[in-house]
Design an enzyme around this catalytic site. Structure first.
Site, PDB file in Angstrom:
ATOM      1  N   SER A   3      -0.033 -50.295  35.379  1.00 24.00           N
ATOM      2  CA  SER A   3      -0.349 -50.805  36.718  1.00 24.00           C
ATOM      3  C   SER A   3       0.963 -51.031  37.459  1.00 24.00           C
ATOM      4  O   SER A   3       2.004 -51.262  36.822  1.00 24.00           O
ATOM      5  CB  SER A   3      -1.076 -52.147  36.590  1.00 24.00           C
ATOM      6  OG  SER A   3      -1.112 -52.817  37.831  1.00 24.00           O
ATOM      7  N   TYR A  36      -1.689 -60.521  32.692  1.00 21.17           N
ATOM      8  CA  TYR A  36      -1.991 -59.089  32.861  1.00 21.17           C
ATOM      9  C   TYR A  36      -0.713 -58.310  33.171  1.00 21.17           C
ATOM     10  O   TYR A  36      -0.426 -57.276  32.569  1.00 21.17           O
ATOM     11  CB  TYR A  36      -3.012 -58.938  33.992  1.00 21.17           C
ATOM     12  CG  TYR A  36      -3.295 -57.522  34.425  1.00 21.17           C
ATOM     13  CD1 TYR A  36      -4.066 -56.666  33.642  1.00 21.17           C
ATOM     14  CD2 TYR A  36      -2.805 -57.036  35.644  1.00 21.17           C
ATOM     15  CE1 TYR A  36      -4.339 -55.365  34.060  1.00 21.17           C
ATOM     16  CE2 TYR A  36      -3.086 -55.737  36.065  1.00 21.17           C
ATOM     17  CZ  TYR A  36      -3.847 -54.914  35.265  1.00 21.17           C
ATOM     18  OH  TYR A  36      -4.124 -53.629  35.673  1.00 21.17           O
TER      19      TYR A  36
HETATM   20  P1  NDP Z   1     -12.861 -50.697  35.546  1.00 15.96           P
HETATM   21  O1  NDP Z   1     -13.125 -52.149  35.419  1.00 15.96           O
HETATM   22  O2  NDP Z   1     -13.734 -49.867  36.400  1.00 15.96           O
HETATM   23  O3  NDP Z   1     -12.794 -50.018  34.108  1.00 15.96           O
HETATM   24  C1  NDP Z   1     -12.186 -50.656  33.008  1.00 15.96           C
HETATM   25  C2  NDP Z   1     -12.563 -49.928  31.743  1.00 15.96           C
HETATM   26  O4  NDP Z   1     -11.965 -50.610  30.619  1.00 15.96           O
HETATM   27  C3  NDP Z   1     -14.072 -49.922  31.527  1.00 15.96           C
HETATM   28  O5  NDP Z   1     -14.479 -48.654  31.074  1.00 15.96           O
HETATM   29  C4  NDP Z   1     -14.262 -50.964  30.439  1.00 15.96           C
HETATM   30  O6  NDP Z   1     -15.372 -50.615  29.628  1.00 15.96           O
HETATM   31  C5  NDP Z   1     -12.973 -50.830  29.645  1.00 15.96           C
HETATM   32  N1  NDP Z   1     -12.755 -52.038  28.858  1.00 15.96           N
HETATM   33  C6  NDP Z   1     -12.504 -53.294  29.312  1.00 15.96           C
HETATM   34  N2  NDP Z   1     -12.418 -54.142  28.268  1.00 15.96           N
HETATM   35  C7  NDP Z   1     -12.649 -53.410  27.147  1.00 15.96           C
HETATM   36  C8  NDP Z   1     -12.700 -53.715  25.761  1.00 15.96           C
HETATM   37  N3  NDP Z   1     -12.499 -54.952  25.291  1.00 15.96           N
HETATM   38  N4  NDP Z   1     -12.958 -52.706  24.887  1.00 15.96           N
HETATM   39  C9  NDP Z   1     -13.163 -51.444  25.342  1.00 15.96           C
HETATM   40  N5  NDP Z   1     -13.114 -51.085  26.625  1.00 15.96           N
HETATM   41  C10 NDP Z   1     -12.857 -52.068  27.522  1.00 15.96           C
HETATM   42  O7  NDP Z   1     -11.354 -50.607  36.071  1.00 15.96           O
HETATM   43  P2  NDP Z   1     -10.378 -49.370  36.318  1.00 15.96           P
HETATM   44  O8  NDP Z   1     -11.055 -48.093  36.079  1.00 15.96           O
HETATM   45  O9  NDP Z   1      -9.746 -49.612  37.611  1.00 15.96           O
HETATM   46  O10 NDP Z   1      -9.294 -49.641  35.184  1.00 15.96           O
HETATM   47  C11 NDP Z   1      -8.754 -48.629  34.352  1.00 15.96           C
HETATM   48  C12 NDP Z   1      -7.307 -48.962  34.050  1.00 15.96           C
HETATM   49  O11 NDP Z   1      -6.549 -48.903  35.245  1.00 15.96           O
HETATM   50  C13 NDP Z   1      -7.097 -50.362  33.482  1.00 15.96           C
HETATM   51  O12 NDP Z   1      -6.142 -50.326  32.463  1.00 15.96           O
HETATM   52  C14 NDP Z   1      -6.576 -51.142  34.678  1.00 15.96           C
HETATM   53  O13 NDP Z   1      -5.817 -52.246  34.287  1.00 15.96           O
HETATM   54  C15 NDP Z   1      -5.764 -50.070  35.366  1.00 15.96           C
HETATM   55  N6  NDP Z   1      -5.482 -50.333  36.782  1.00 15.96           N
HETATM   56  C16 NDP Z   1      -6.484 -50.369  37.712  1.00 15.96           C
HETATM   57  C17 NDP Z   1      -6.187 -50.626  39.039  1.00 15.96           C
HETATM   58  C18 NDP Z   1      -7.225 -50.680  40.111  1.00 15.96           C
HETATM   59  O14 NDP Z   1      -6.898 -51.072  41.241  1.00 15.96           O
HETATM   60  N7  NDP Z   1      -8.449 -50.294  39.856  1.00 15.96           N
HETATM   61  C19 NDP Z   1      -4.806 -50.856  39.468  1.00 15.96           C
HETATM   62  C20 NDP Z   1      -3.840 -50.771  38.425  1.00 15.96           C
HETATM   63  C21 NDP Z   1      -4.177 -50.518  37.134  1.00 15.96           C
HETATM   64  P3  NDP Z   1     -16.506 -51.634  29.101  1.00 15.96           P
HETATM   65  O15 NDP Z   1     -16.643 -52.735  30.079  1.00 15.96           O
HETATM   66  O16 NDP Z   1     -17.696 -50.743  28.968  1.00 15.96           O
HETATM   67  O17 NDP Z   1     -15.994 -52.083  27.765  1.00 15.96           O
END
Ligand code: NDP
Length: 271
Positions: free
Chosen positions: A148, A161
């Site tokens: 991020s 985070y």
């Molecule tokens: P979402 O919340 O849409 O997706 C997050 C994903 O992570 C989901 O598929 C969720 O699946 C999975 N996840 C969360 N906790 C767990 C866990 N304990 N075990 C397994 N899977 C897990 O967010 P984004 O798509 O935006 O996020 C994707 C990545 O991008 C992350 O690393 C986030 O930090 C990063 N990011 C996002 C930004 C944004 O603005 N969107 C900005 C900067 C970085 P489930 O809940 O089914 O377990």
């Protein structure tokens, strides 16, 4: 020929947002993809999108798993290799921040919150890499981590985070240096604000998320818009592909110019 034909790829966090879009793109490009996350409903939705994009049933493996649980991280890699016979690419995308236990500043959030957030965004990546590396050495494959721009900034709201993502960035560089002589590349993508469930899932109310977009992102962010998940998926796919064959240990910031910008002067500033 499709860019990822016959490549075996694990995408974590594939049940939503950036991971979902990445899985869809990779399926379109011919890959065999293991999609993982905790939500079976989300994974099924991703699978349907992959099929629609041109993927086929035999090339998709769905693994419901929690990456903060070491048994699950072992299972993700073992089941993928069992089904597809090898592993070429690991995309460590699962991640989240949280406002849980947030009184008025993030330093006061309980250490249990720190432990979970650090596990989810950094420790779990180490665990998955430990399992995947022997297979990646055999395939001369690569790893793409999703960090991020938070790792480069200091938000008063997301201390744990941002610390975990900063650790992830440096882990990427150290691992890249270790694995380069063995033909394995390791890189990291650092997204800015992307239109997913991420912000809402931190616990910030949707009204505040909407207000943020209107009052801040659309005024200050140089590109004047939040990014779409596919824009990050394409960056991940670039680093994972042979087009990036001489790139390792690098960070690609994909953020609409957020980290290079300073807050503009007010419009009515005049001499
Ligand atoms: P979402 O919340 O849409 O997706 C997050 C994903 O992570 C989901 O598929 C969720 O699946 C999975 N996840 C969360 N906790 C767990 C866990 N304990 N075990 C397994 N899977 C897990 O967010 P984004 O798509 O935006 O996020 C994707 C990545 O991008 C992350 O690393 C986030 O930090 C990063 N990011 C996002 C930004 C944004 O603005 N969107 C900005 C900067 C970085 P489930 O809940 O089914 O377990």
């Amino acid at each position: 020929m499709a860019k990822f034909a016959d490549k075996v790829i694990i995408v974590t966090g594939a049940s939503s947002g950036i991971g979902q879009s990445t899985a869809e793109l990779l399926a379109k490009e011919g890959a065999k993809v293991a999609i993982t996350g905790r939500s079976e409903k989300g994974l099924e939705e991703t699978k349907q999108l992959m099929l629609k994009a041109g993927g086929n049933e035999e090339k998709i493996l769905t693994i419901a798993a929690d990456v903060t649980n070491e048994e699950d991280t072992k299972r993700i890699v073992a089941e993928t290799v069992k089904k597809f016979g090898k592993l070429d690419i690991l995309v460590n995308n699962a991640g989240a921040g949280t406002m849980e236990g947030y009184p008025d500043s993030s330093i006061a959030q309980p250490l249990l919150v720190y432990d979970y957030i650090n596990n989810l965004n950094a420790r779990s990546v180490i665990a998955l890499c430990q399992e995947a590396i022997p297979h990646l050495k055999a395939s001369k494959g690569n790893i793409v981590n999703v960090s991020s721009i938070g790792s480069l900034r200091a938000s008063p709201n997301f201390m744990y985070y941002q610390m975990a993502k900063a650790a992830l960035d440096h882990f990427t560089r150290i691992l890249a240096a270790q694995l380069a002589p063995e033909g394995v590349r390791v890189n990291v993508v650092n997204p800015g604000a992307i239109r997913t469930n991420w912000l809402a899932r931190t616990g910030i109310p949707q009204a505040a998320v909407d207000a943020l977009e209107k009052s801040w992102l659309n005024v200050w962010l140089p590109m004047r818009r939040v990014g779409e998940p596919i824009e990050i998926a394409k960056t991940i796919a670039f680093l994972a592909s042979d087009d990036a064959s001489y790139i390792t240990g690098q960070m690609i910031v994909a953020d609409g110019g957020a980290v290079i910008a300073t807050v503009p002067m007010p419009k009515d500033t005049s001499r």
